[in-house]
Scaffold this active site. Sequence first.
Site, short mmCIF file in Angstrom:
data_model
loop_
_atom_site.label_atom_id
_atom_site.label_comp_id
_atom_site.label_asym_id
_atom_site.label_seq_id
_atom_site.Cartn_x
_atom_site.Cartn_y
_atom_site.Cartn_z
CB CYS A 259 7.15 14.41 -14.01
SG CYS A 259 7.82 14.83 -12.39
CG HIS B 257 -2.01 -1.12 1.04
ND1 HIS B 257 -2.74 -1.60 2.08
CD2 HIS B 257 -2.41 -1.83 -0.04
CE1 HIS B 257 -3.55 -2.58 1.65
NE2 HIS B 257 -3.36 -2.72 0.37
P1 NAD Z 1 -7.29 -3.77 9.87
O1 NAD Z 1 -7.42 -2.51 10.61
O2 NAD Z 1 -8.35 -4.19 8.94
O3 NAD Z 1 -7.10 -5.00 10.89
C1 NAD Z 1 -6.13 -5.02 11.86
C2 NAD Z 1 -6.25 -6.36 12.58
O4 NAD Z 1 -5.25 -6.41 13.57
C3 NAD Z 1 -7.59 -6.57 13.30
O5 NAD Z 1 -8.09 -7.84 12.96
C4 NAD Z 1 -7.24 -6.48 14.79
O6 NAD Z 1 -7.98 -7.39 15.58
C5 NAD Z 1 -5.79 -6.89 14.78
N1 NAD Z 1 -4.98 -6.27 15.84
C6 NAD Z 1 -5.02 -4.99 16.27
N2 NAD Z 1 -4.05 -4.79 17.20
C7 NAD Z 1 -3.42 -5.99 17.35
C8 NAD Z 1 -2.33 -6.42 18.15
N3 NAD Z 1 -1.69 -5.59 18.98
N4 NAD Z 1 -1.93 -7.70 18.07
C9 NAD Z 1 -2.57 -8.58 17.22
N5 NAD Z 1 -3.59 -8.22 16.43
C10 NAD Z 1 -4.01 -6.94 16.49
O7 NAD Z 1 -5.89 -3.69 9.16
P2 NAD Z 1 -5.32 -4.41 7.89
O8 NAD Z 1 -5.81 -5.81 7.77
O9 NAD Z 1 -3.89 -4.12 7.89
O10 NAD Z 1 -5.96 -3.63 6.65
C11 NAD Z 1 -6.43 -2.32 6.67
C12 NAD Z 1 -5.67 -1.29 5.91
O11 NAD Z 1 -5.17 -0.40 6.84
C13 NAD Z 1 -4.53 -1.65 5.10
O12 NAD Z 1 -4.86 -1.20 3.84
C14 NAD Z 1 -3.35 -0.81 5.61
O13 NAD Z 1 -2.71 -0.24 4.50
C15 NAD Z 1 -3.98 0.26 6.38
N6 NAD Z 1 -3.40 0.82 7.61
C16 NAD Z 1 -2.05 0.90 7.83
C17 NAD Z 1 -1.57 1.40 9.05
C18 NAD Z 1 -0.10 1.46 9.28
O14 NAD Z 1 0.65 1.69 8.34
N7 NAD Z 1 0.36 1.24 10.50
C19 NAD Z 1 -2.45 1.83 10.04
C20 NAD Z 1 -3.82 1.75 9.76
C21 NAD Z 1 -4.28 1.25 8.56
ZN ZN Z 2 6.38 16.40 -11.48
#
Ligand code: NAD
Ligand code: ZN
Length: 260
Positions: free
Chosen positions: A138, A127
């Site tokens: 560009c 992502h």
């Molecule tokens: P999601 O938010 O859908 O799910 C996160 C999962 O992690 C949940 O099922 C939750 O129960 C579990 N979880 C939360 N804290 C936890 C922990 N400490 N230990 C174990 N499990 C835990 O996230 P996803 O599946 O990554 O997808 C959602 C989108 O969110 C992605 O597209 C991602 O790009 C984006 N995102 C990224 C960030 C980041 O870069 N840190 C933050 C938020 C969202």
């Molecule tokens: Zn440019």
Amino acid sequence: MGQKDQATQIEEAAAMIAAARDMVVFTGAGVSTESGIPDFRSPGGLWSRFDPDDFTIEKFLYSAQTRRKQWHILLSGGLLQEAEPNAAHHAIAELEKLGKLSCVVTQNIDNLHQKAGSSPQRVFELHGTLQRLICLDCHAGFPLETILARHGGSADMPACETCGGLLKPDVIFFGEALPQQALNEALHYAGLCGLLLVVGSSLLVYPAASIPQFAREAGAKLLIVNRTPTPYDGAADLVIHGSAGEVMTGILKALKRRMV
Ligand code: NAD
Ligand code: ZN
């Protein structure tokens, strides 16, 4: 689930990793919540603070107000607030040093795997990354740090320094395709791995969530570490419902005991 059950599961996971060749670790927002970055779907998650509409490519292109909002998110430290890697990121980086890992495939945009010591060339960011801005005209890329240093006083998203085009954080907005190269690499390694370990992902966001299934169908074992159930729990060889930091630390310890 009781303490003893989880300890047994951790031993089983370590045995799976010890026996596996070319493991791939697949991570989501849950691997970073213990670093203070909220995930999307848990209560208090990002969707309770931001409007998902402001993260669609259409709105970014057509609304100066949305671009201004995105710029102010970057100015205020992004979504990341100078977060540091936690025990789960460190354990994953250590798996690479132990020679157990072919790569990390992440949905995260927070750079924390690299900050924890995972080799950047072995981290595939499906992502994108918040560390970079990209010109939509560009395609020049600029480190966020450079742009903030030069344009931190600007009220609006600055223009591309090369061509004057629109700059956008180099993360995938809704409506955009995944970066082809990262996706190809992820599929390549997922297709070859003996074990795919999911850490902290709801496995609800596609097409990223199809990667564990792809690995499974290519013959890999599937191990899931997540706080809450996922749609793939039934297909997994082992599921540990727990905190990523605690469980991954436990797995690493048990693995090291097996390796001496
Ligand atoms: P999601 O938010 O859908 O799910 C996160 C999962 O992690 C949940 O099922 C939750 O129960 C579990 N979880 C939360 N804290 C936890 C922990 N400490 N230990 C174990 N499990 C835990 O996230 P996803 O599946 O990554 O997808 C959602 C989108 O969110 C992605 O597209 C991602 O790009 C984006 N995102 C990224 C960030 C980041 O870069 N840190 C933050 C938020 C969202
Ligand atoms: Zn440019």
